[in-house]
Design a protein around this motif. Structure first.
Motif, PDB file in Angstrom:
ATOM      1  N   SER B   2       8.620 -29.121 -21.560  1.00 51.35           N
ATOM      2  CA  SER B   2       8.233 -28.170 -20.524  1.00 51.35           C
ATOM      3  C   SER B   2       9.151 -28.309 -19.311  1.00 51.35           C
ATOM      4  O   SER B   2       9.636 -29.389 -18.975  1.00 51.35           O
ATOM      5  N   ILE B   4       8.058 -27.671 -16.307  1.00 47.71           N
ATOM      6  CA  ILE B   4       7.212 -28.068 -15.166  1.00 47.71           C
ATOM      7  C   ILE B   4       7.539 -29.506 -14.740  1.00 47.71           C
ATOM      8  O   ILE B   4       7.705 -30.386 -15.578  1.00 47.71           O
ATOM      9  N   ASN B   5       7.649 -29.703 -13.451  1.00 48.67           N
ATOM     10  CA  ASN B   5       7.952 -31.015 -12.868  1.00 48.67           C
ATOM     11  C   ASN B   5       9.345 -31.541 -13.210  1.00 48.67           C
ATOM     12  O   ASN B   5       9.600 -32.743 -13.129  1.00 48.67           O
ATOM     13  N   LYS B 132       7.224 -26.144 -10.072  1.00 45.61           N
ATOM     14  CA  LYS B 132       5.789 -26.470 -10.083  1.00 45.61           C
ATOM     15  C   LYS B 132       4.977 -25.488 -10.920  1.00 45.61           C
ATOM     16  O   LYS B 132       3.961 -25.875 -11.501  1.00 45.61           O
TER      17      LYS B 132
END
Lengths: 187, 187, 187, 187, 187, 187, 187, 187, 187, 187
Positions: B2, B4-5, B132
Motif C-alpha cells: 500500500s 499509505i504511510n 495519508k
C-alpha cells in the motif's frame, strides 16, 4: 498496476452473518453490487463507530441492491463475540468477514505486513466482480459511509447509462454529462 | 504494498500556475499539507467540473494551510490553453501539473498503461511528504471535494493530536476518541 | 537495427480528423503511401509552423496518393482544441494523431523518455507498411516539407520502377539511373 | 533510444583525403561542425552522384565552418581508386572514410547486417561531438545536399542563439521564433 | 575445433567472374574440387601478385578439375574495378568473391575483427564440400600457388586411392605408401 | 579467432632430444624462430617420411637460426624408441616432443578429440612466441618441408624489414614490395 | 559415486592382439569375465614386469574363463612396437589396448590429467559388464597378479553361489559363509 | 578425479580403541603410515573374518610403523558391543571407527547411498595424509590382508627410495628398478 | 511447513522383529494406527529404558489396534544384537527399525546431520499414513510412553467422532466437546 | 532442519498480561525458562480448556522458575476480550500473546497457511533462548499440561546436571543415568 477495473481475485473465508457462520468467496460477490469495508481489528476504537455508521445506512445500501461486507484479519470467531459484546457492532446485519490468512487484505493491497492488520479500505465492486472505486486511509482517519453510498450510486448510474458520466459531487437525481465531440474543450 | 504511510517518490515536472510555468518536485510538497488530484485528460468532460468544485472550495483548503495540485498526463502547454479556454478551469488558482512522462501517474499507481491517461485519484499528503489517504475512481465516476476536505481536516486533527482518533464521519469540531485499554471491546 | 525497410509495429490510437475522432492503427497505413510527422507538443512554437507547412503542401501529397499524419504525445482532445484555436493548425485537413501512451513514439524511436515528448521525426511509409525513409531532428531545428515531398516522390518512383535508382537531389521528372554491370566504377 | 543529442561513440578508421591516407577518430570530429554521409558502396550508381552533389556544395559547408565525411564499408584503398577513376568522386576534397570493420556503421545504426553495407544516412554533428540531426534512406532513394546544408545552418543558428527556434523550412536569414509563455497556444 | 574434415558452412555472396556478377553459395562448391584463396583487400600490394600467380597456374587447376575462388571482404563492385584497373588481377579468369558481410571470413576463421580484413588463407575443399587442407599467413607473408597445387593433387590422389597415403613432399606421379600392420614401426 | 599473430599459450611437456629427455615450455620457444610440426602418431606411415624430410633440411633451418620441433600425442618414451628403431626418424637431431596430455594439440587447434591424435599442422613462430603462419592437413596428405622453409624465410625477411612485403612465391633473394600510397590500385 | 556395481561406460578403441589390430568396445567385454589392467606408459619401467607377471598367469585366467586387457594412453601402434621390442611384453598373448583419446582412463577414473597418463588400476568385470572390484596404485607401486586372480575367483564363486560370501583371504576351494539371521552377531 | 595422491579430507568421528572411546580426525592419520579398512556393517558375516585377518597381521603392521583403522557406518557404541561379543573382532587392538554421519565413507567414495553402508575399501595413506593405494570390492568379495601389507611395504620402500620403483609382485627384500633413460624400451 | 496432517513420505528399510528380518515401507504403516519412536543409537543409555517403557505398555497399544516402531540410524544387524544382549530391549515384541541411510530420520526432520543420529521423536500416524501428532526432545530428555498412549487414544477418538474435540488432558472415557456456534466465546 | 537445540528467532509482538498490554520479544524469553503454548484461535472450543489446565498448573511452573506464554494468531485486543468474557481464560495470569503477523507461528513451524491459524504446539525453551522440546498436535487433539511440566523438569534437571540423562518417564526426584563407557550395551 491499479486495482480499478480489475477482477476481484479468488478467495475463500468464513464470516459471521445473522447468527450463523457462512463461507464467502469471490463468487459470493457476483450478481449484485458489493461494498467491501476493511478495518484494522475487532474490539478496537474507530471500527465500531464505522460499523455503526454502515449499519445506520444499511437500508439505503439494500435499497440500492448492494451488500456490505466488513473485513478484518480477525477470525469469524472473534467477529461473533464482537457482535455479541459491542452495542455498535451488534447493529450490523451484514456479514463480518474474517481474513486471518490475509488473502483478502493482500488482494486489495491494504495489508500492513509488519502488523498483520489492514488499513481502512473501502471498495465498490460491480455485479461482475470488477472493482470500480477504492478509498484507503491511514488507520487514525475514519471514513464517512455517506460518501461511499454516493460513489455506489454514481457507479450504478454510469453502469446503467453507458453514454453518460457523473460530474463532480454528483448526487442521485442530479444532471449528468453525455461526452461528445462538441463538448471537448468547451466545459 | 500500500502507498499509505509511504513517502512520495522523487519527481520533477512542469505546471501552469497563476499565469506562469513553474517546476514542481517532491520537495515542493513539503512543509505544508498537499492534496493531489489526478484527472484523465485536459479538455474532457468531468474534469472541468471537478476542477471547478476544487476552485469553489479552494479558500477552505487555503484556510487549512493546504495546497491543491491538479495533475494530468497532458503537458503544461495544454494546461495553459485549458485554463484560458475553459470557464470552469479558468477559476483554478492552484497549479495545473503536467505529467507527460507518466512519472507521477506511475508513482501514485493511477496510470492506465494502454491509454497513457490517469484514473481519478485523490491523495492527501502531510507536510513530511507522507501519503495519508488515497481515493481512486474509474473515470466515469466523479469525486466530491467536500469529502476530500473532510479527510484533510481529520488527517490534520489526528496529526496534531497523536493520542486521538477520529470516529466515523467525523467533521471538524466533532468529538474524537482516545484509544485506551479500557475502551478495548467496549465500544 | 535500423528501422529502414522494416514493418511498422502494431499500434492503436485516436486522432482528430476533419471534425471527428477516428481510430488509427498500423492497418490504417496500408494500401496507400503514408507520411508520419512527429512533433514534440501541441500548443508550442515550431509545431504550428510545421503543420502549416504540411497543410500548404497537402494538395501535392494527396496528388501523390499519400496521407499525412501529425503525431504528438498529446491526446486527441488536445488536438481538437489545438485545431480550433490555432490559425496555423486549423489549416490541417489530415489526421492529428494522439500518442499519450507513447506506443508510436517508442516504435519509431523518437521518444525522449525523461520528457514524455517526441523528437521531430518524419517517416515515409509505403503501401505495405514498410518504412522507406527516416529523418529526425533535435527539437530546436524544424523541417522543410518540400524535402519530405521530394523523398516521397523518389520512393514512389523507385517502387514503381524497380530497375532504377534516383540520383542525388533527384526531383520528379529528372533522369534516373538503371544500375548495370557496365556502370560499375564508371560514374 | 534515439541517437539525437547523444555523443558519437569512439571509433578509429582510415580515410583517403587529398592524396593521403589519414586516421579518423571521434576526436577528429570535435572542435568544428561535421556532416557524416554514409553510402552503401564504392563504384556503385547513386553514390558518385551524391558525392558530386556534396563536392559542388563543399565551399558552402566550408564557409559554414563544417567538414564533410563520406563513409562506406569499403577500405580506404578502394576509396583512393574510386577517387582516381570516377570523375564524380574525383571532385571530392573531403575525406572518404573506410569502415570495413563496420564500427561506424553500427554506431550510427545504418548497417545492413546481411549485406555488410550501410544505408544512406546523413548526420549533422556539433563541435562537441553531439548528433543533432539524422536522415536515413533505403538505398534506392538518394538525398539532396541542399537540405543537409539547410539543416546544418539551422542547427548552427539555434546553437548560437539558445533562446530561439527555427520555424518550418527556415533558411538562413529568415525570421526565428523566441518561445515564451505568451506564444503558447497562440501560433 | 579444427576446420579440417568439416563441411563448409552455408553462405551466400556475390562475385565478379568473366565480366558478370554471379551468386556464390556453399552449394556452388559442390561437385568439383575448390580452392578458396582469401586476401586482405583489393587494390593492395601482395594481393595482385598472388592473383597473378594463381592466374598463371589456372590451367593446371582446371586440368585437375578444380575451381579457384579469390575472396576479400571488399564488394563485388570493387572486384570488377580491380579486375579492370590492375594488369595482374586482370589476368584472373576465376571468380573474385566479395565478402563485405564477413560471413565467409568468419566461417574460415580468417577475419581480423578490428580491421574488417581477412588473413591470407588458402583452403582445399573436396567435391562434398569438406575442407581437406588449410594454410593461413600473417598478411606480410605471401603464399606460393605451386604448393597449393601440390596439396590439391595429393588430396585428389588419396581421395581416389583410399588405401594409400602420400609421403612427405609427394608430387604427382611419385610413389605412395599403403599403410599396413607390417609397416608399423618399420619406416 | 585465428591463431595468427597470437602468443603461444603456456605449456609444459617432455621431449626426446639428442639422447636425452628435456622439458619444453612456451619459454623454450622464445629468443629464436621455431617451427612446430605436429604429426598424428609415432610408428606410423607418413610420419617418418616427413621427419626425414625435416632432417634432410635441418641444416638450412639451423642456418636460418630456427629450431624444429616434432610433436605427437605420444609420450617421450615412445619417441625415444621411435628414434632408435626407425632409420628415418633416427636422422632427427631436433626435439621429438610428447603431448600425451593434449595441451599443445588443443592450443594449436589440431586435436582430433575422438582419436586423441593430431592433424598434420605446421606453425612458424617468431622469437617473441607469436604465431606467423599455420598450415593444417587432413592426415592422408603429407607436407613439403621446402615450403615451410620458404615461409620461414619470408617471415624472417618481413620481420627484419618492417616496411616491406614479400610478393607471391617469394624466395630468399627475390625482390620485395614496399607498400606506399602510390602503389595502391597500381599493381 | 563408487564405480563398484556400475556398468562399464561405452567406449571404442584399437588394440594390438596376436599380431593384429582389433577394435575393442564395451560390448567386447560382455559374455565372459574381464580383467582390465591400466598402466602409465609403454616402454617404461614397471609396466613390462607387470605385463610379464600377467603373461605368466594368463593360462590361469583363461582356465577361469576370463580375458585380460592391458590399457595405456598410448596408441595401438606403440603397443605393436612395444610387443616386438620388449622381451617381457612380447610374452603377452592378450590385447594391448590403446587409449590415446583418454576415454577409458576417464571412465575408470584413473587419468592423471596433467600428465595424460593412467594410474595403475586393475578392474574385475563380470560377464554383464558390471565392475566388481577396483584397485588403484600410485605409479611407483606395482601390483601382484596373483591377488587379482584371487579376487577374480572370489567374484566368480559368489556370482555362481548367490547365497554365499567369501571370508577374508579366501582362496579357491576354501570354505565360504552363508549369511543367515543366526550368524548375525555370532562371528 | 582419482583419490590417489590427494590429501585425506577433514573429518571428525568417534572410535572404540583398547577399551576407550577416542576422537579420530584427519590429523590423527599424520606422522605415521595408516591403513583404512572400510567394511559394510558390524555384526555381519565377512567383516569379522576380515578384522580377524587384520588382527592376526597387526604385529607386522606395527613393525612397519603403521596403524590400522576399521571403519563402518555404525556408531562407536555398536563397535564396543561388537568387540565384546565377537570372538573374532575381540582380537582387534586397533581402533574401530564409527562413521554414522557418512563423512568418511563419502570422502573415500565408498558409500552406497541407498543402503547407508560402505563398500569394502582399503586405503594406504602416507605420513603426510596422502592416499597412495586404493582397493574397493563389491561386498560379497572379501580382501586378503597379506596383499595390503605388501602394498604398504612397497609404498614405504618407494617413499624411502625416491629414485626406485617396485616391479610386479615385489615383496620386501626383492630387487627394485631404478628408472633411467637407458632402460626406456629395453625391459 | 509443519509435518502435521501430511502423508508419511515413501521409504524402504529393514527391521528386526520377533526373531526375523523384515522389510518396512510407508505402505506397512497403512491400515492401522502406528506409533514411530525415534532414538539416537542402539546400546546407549536412555534408549533401553524408553524401549522397556514401550514394551511394558505394548499390550495397551495392541489393544488400541496400533503398532509400535522403534527407529534408530543403526542397522537391523545391530538391532538384533541389541535385542539379544540388552535385558530391557529384549522385552520388545515390536519392530526395531534400522535407518542407516537416514531416509526416515530426514523425512521426520529428526536427523542431527553432523552426528548421523536422530533426536528423540515420537509420531502418531493414522491408518491412512497421515501424521497426527509430533513430539521431539533434545536427547538428554526422555519421553513418557503413557502420554503417547493418551495422544493415540485422543487421536483415535476424534477420528472416530468427527464432530467432537478432546479437551485438555482428556483421557479415554472422559467427556469431549462438540464445537458449535453457540459455544464460540462461551467456554 | 529440526528446531531442537536452535535459538528462537527474533520477533516482536503485543500480549495481554495482568490487565495490561505489553511487548514481547525473543529477548523477553531470556534469563528464565519459558513454555510457549500455541493454540488455533481465541473464543474456540479446546483452547479455553487448555488455558485453564495451564492456569491450574501455573503455580508449579512458577515454582520451577518458568514463565508460560499462550500464543494465537489473534490480536492482543481479542485476547483482552477473551480474558474478560471466558471464565476459563479469565484464570490466566500469564501473557496471552497475539501473533496477527504470523511471525511466531512461522518461526516455530506451526502455521497452517491456508487458515492463518496455528497448530497446537508446545515448546520448552531454556534461559539462553534455545528450544529443548517440541510437541505439535493436529488441532482436534488437546494436550496435557502435566506432561509439559514433566518435560520442563527433566530439561531443567539435565541442564543443571550435565553428566546425567533422565530415563523414560522420569519424574522429579527419580533416579537418573550417568552415561559411561561401562554402561554401553549393558542396559
Amino acid at each position: 498496476m491499479s486495482l480499478i477495473n480489475t477482477q476481484v481475485q479468488p478467495f475463500k473465508t468464513q464470516a459471521f452473518h445473522n447468527g450463523k457462520f457462512i463461507t464467502v468467496t469471490e463468487e459470493s460477490l457476483k450478481g449484485k453490487w458489493s461494498v467491501l469495508i476493511f478495518m484494522p481489528a475487532a474490539f478496537t476504537f474507530n471500527c465500531p463507530t464505522e460499523i455503526e455508521d454502515a449499519a445506520d445506512n444499511y437500508a439505503a445500501f439494500q435499497a440500492a441492491g448492494a451488500e456490505v461486507y466488513i473485513v478484518t484479519t480477525d477470525t469469524h470467531f472473534s467477529h461473533k463475540v464482537w457482535h455479541e459484546t459491542s452495542p455498535a457492532v451488534g447493529k450490523a446485519k451484514f456479514p463480518l468477514v474474517g481474513d486471518p490468512a490475509h488473502v483478502l487484505s493482500k488482494a486489495f493491497d491494504v495489508l500492513i505486513p509488519e502488523d498483520g492488520l489492514a488499513y481502512r479500505g473501502t471498495f465498490v465492486i460491480n455485479p461482475d466482480g470488477v472493482i470500480k472505486t477504492a478509498e484507503i486511509h491511514s488507520n487514525e482517519i475514519a471514513r464517512d459511509v455517506a460518501e461511499t453510498l454516493r460513489k455506489l450510486k454514481a457507479a450504478q448510474y454510469t453502469a446503467a447509462n453507458p453514454g453518460q458520466v457523473c460530474p463532480a459531487k454528483w448526487k442521485e437525481g442530479a444532471k449528468t454529462l453525455t461526452p461528445s465531440l462538441d463538448l471537448v474543450g468547451k466545459i
